[in-house]
Scaffold this motif. Sequence first.
Motif, PDB file in Angstrom:
ATOM      1  N   ASN A  77      50.318  42.203  29.551  1.00 14.05           N
ATOM      2  CA  ASN A  77      49.054  42.221  28.817  1.00 14.05           C
ATOM      3  C   ASN A  77      49.305  41.753  27.384  1.00 14.05           C
ATOM      4  OD1 ASN A  77      48.119  43.740  31.004  1.00 14.05           O
ATOM      5  ND2 ASN A  77      48.547  45.666  29.980  1.00 14.05           N
ATOM      6  N   GLU A 100      37.823  33.551  28.807  1.00 13.47           N
ATOM      7  CA  GLU A 100      39.247  33.902  28.783  1.00 13.47           C
ATOM      8  C   GLU A 100      39.967  33.090  29.848  1.00 13.47           C
ATOM      9  OE1 GLU A 100      41.820  37.823  28.475  1.00 13.47           O
ATOM     10  OE2 GLU A 100      40.683  37.863  30.343  1.00 13.47           O
ATOM     11  N   SER A 108      42.983  42.495  28.447  1.00 16.63           N
ATOM     12  CA  SER A 108      42.400  41.806  27.279  1.00 16.63           C
ATOM     13  C   SER A 108      40.902  41.604  27.465  1.00 16.63           C
ATOM     14  CB  SER A 108      43.102  40.472  27.024  1.00 16.63           C
ATOM     15  OG  SER A 108      43.171  39.721  28.205  1.00 16.63           O
ATOM     16  N   PHE A 126      43.869  32.674  38.388  1.00 14.69           N
ATOM     17  CA  PHE A 126      44.071  31.988  39.660  1.00 14.69           C
ATOM     18  C   PHE A 126      44.742  32.822  40.740  1.00 14.69           C
ATOM     19  CE2 PHE A 126      48.304  31.437  38.806  1.00 14.69           C
ATOM     20  CZ  PHE A 126      48.793  30.208  38.413  1.00 14.69           C
ATOM     21  N   HIS A 182      47.222  32.132  29.502  1.00 12.18           N
ATOM     22  CA  HIS A 182      47.637  31.893  30.900  1.00 12.18           C
ATOM     23  C   HIS A 182      48.949  31.110  30.902  1.00 12.18           C
ATOM     24  CE1 HIS A 182      45.699  28.296  29.690  1.00 12.18           C
ATOM     25  NE2 HIS A 182      45.239  27.886  30.848  1.00 12.18           N
ATOM     26  N   ALA A 183      49.125  30.144  31.797  1.00 10.64           N
ATOM     27  CA  ALA A 183      50.382  29.385  31.839  1.00 10.64           C
ATOM     28  C   ALA A 183      50.528  28.615  30.530  1.00 10.64           C
ATOM     29  CB  ALA A 183      50.353  28.431  33.025  1.00 10.64           C
TER      30      ALA A 183
HETATM   31  C1  LIG Z   1      49.872  36.756  30.441  1.00 11.62           C
HETATM   32  S1  LIG Z   1      48.860  37.057  31.799  1.00 11.62           S
HETATM   33  C2  LIG Z   1      47.299  37.386  31.077  1.00 11.62           C
HETATM   34  C3  LIG Z   1      47.235  38.698  30.374  1.00 11.62           C
HETATM   35  C4  LIG Z   1      45.837  39.117  30.002  1.00 11.62           C
HETATM   36  N1  LIG Z   1      45.177  38.097  29.215  1.00 11.62           N
HETATM   37  C5  LIG Z   1      45.867  40.394  29.211  1.00 11.62           C
HETATM   38  O1  LIG Z   1      46.214  40.350  28.037  1.00 11.62           O
HETATM   39  O2  LIG Z   1      45.548  41.450  29.768  1.00 11.62           O
HETATM   40  C6  LIG Z   1      48.626  35.467  32.467  1.00 11.62           C
HETATM   41  C7  LIG Z   1      47.678  35.405  33.649  1.00 11.62           C
HETATM   42  O3  LIG Z   1      47.231  34.065  33.758  1.00 11.62           O
HETATM   43  C8  LIG Z   1      47.145  33.693  35.123  1.00 11.62           C
HETATM   44  N2  LIG Z   1      47.308  32.236  35.156  1.00 11.62           N
HETATM   45  C9  LIG Z   1      48.439  31.535  34.983  1.00 11.62           C
HETATM   46  N3  LIG Z   1      48.177  30.231  34.978  1.00 11.62           N
HETATM   47  C10 LIG Z   1      46.860  30.095  35.143  1.00 11.62           C
HETATM   48  C11 LIG Z   1      45.983  28.978  35.193  1.00 11.62           C
HETATM   49  N4  LIG Z   1      46.444  27.739  35.052  1.00 11.62           N
HETATM   50  N5  LIG Z   1      44.664  29.220  35.363  1.00 11.62           N
HETATM   51  C12 LIG Z   1      44.206  30.491  35.490  1.00 11.62           C
HETATM   52  N6  LIG Z   1      44.985  31.592  35.443  1.00 11.62           N
HETATM   53  C13 LIG Z   1      46.291  31.393  35.271  1.00 11.62           C
HETATM   54  C14 LIG Z   1      48.261  34.441  35.793  1.00 11.62           C
HETATM   55  O4  LIG Z   1      48.013  34.612  37.172  1.00 11.62           O
HETATM   56  C15 LIG Z   1      48.305  35.746  34.989  1.00 11.62           C
HETATM   57  O5  LIG Z   1      47.574  36.741  35.645  1.00 11.62           O
END
Ligand SMILES: C[S@@+](CC[C@H](N)C(=O)[O-])C[C@H]1O[C@@H](n2cnc3c(N)ncnc32)[C@H](O)[C@@H]1O
Length: 262
Positions: A77, A100, A108, A126, A182-183
């Motif tokens: 997170n 987001e 978040s 995703f 995300h990524a």
């Molecule tokens: C670091 S975490 C997010 C944490 C969240 N924002 C929080 O603070 O609670 C990253 C998330 O992004 C998702 N993710 C990664 N690449 C993505 C993409 N290209 N599009 C959408 N989601 C993606 C992953 O599956 C993961 O759940």
Amino acid sequence: MAGNEAVAARWRRIPFLRWSFWRLMFGIRRLTTEWQVGDGREARLAEYVVAHARRGDSADVIRVIDEYGYNESFLINVGDEKGRILDAALAAARPARVLELGTYCGYSALRMAQAAPAARIVSIEFNADNAAIARRILEHAGVADRVTVVVGTLGDGGNTVETLRNAHGFCAGALDFVFIDHAKEAYLPDLQLILQMGWLRRGAVVVADNILFPGAPEYRTWMKLQEGRPWRTVEHEAHVEYQSVIPDIVMVSTYGAVDGVR
Ligand SMILES: C[S@@+](CC[C@H](N)C(=O)[O-])C[C@H]1O[C@@H](n2cnc3c(N)ncnc32)[C@H](O)[C@@H]1O
């Protein structure tokens, strides 16, 4: 806090002393492809929240997720320290519509719902399992009517963009606030897609997490080159979530803060 508890809390902020941190690091390849650590900690989080947080009380749900991140299993997170930077950006921007990128377990998204009580939030994720966990937590917190989790990715060739347009009313100038988490390699192309769609209104704010760790160097360099034309960025120094050793940066960028933008 009693003496022993205070010492234990300080030790828990040193990531290298926690098995759950090393378990995450050993599984980093899986984490950055499947986006779950692989030991069930995300699913257990939802159970923990339902068991320990007051239903309908978003502040208590945030508290309980942080408690889990510090005392049970390390989570990816944004966390409490960087979360306060996000809260402040939302309080200043007072957005009506937020996007987001990267929901994970909904932490978040929940923080944003709490910091911007008038906002409607769409969060893109995703991994369908993460989306289900997030929906459960958001529902428990009582914000499911304002926060929608969409399973998809902006990089899927148009499907998710169409969903945002048709089901969520995304159109020119509709977005006031974006949180990118995300990524890391997708930060810049996805922001550029959002710009191409014209979704950002003048004065919109874009916050990006993990600029130093794991790092989003292309995004950071691009934003630096855009300084004053038409972006204005403030970099906030903080630490990676749920510990106090590894540094990180959160970037808060305002779009069209100077003349010359559409
Ligand atoms: C670091 S975490 C997010 C944490 C969240 N924002 C929080 O603070 O609670 C990253 C998330 O992004 C998702 N993710 C990664 N690449 C993505 C993409 N290209 N599009 C959408 N989601 C993606 C992953 O599956 C993961 O759940």
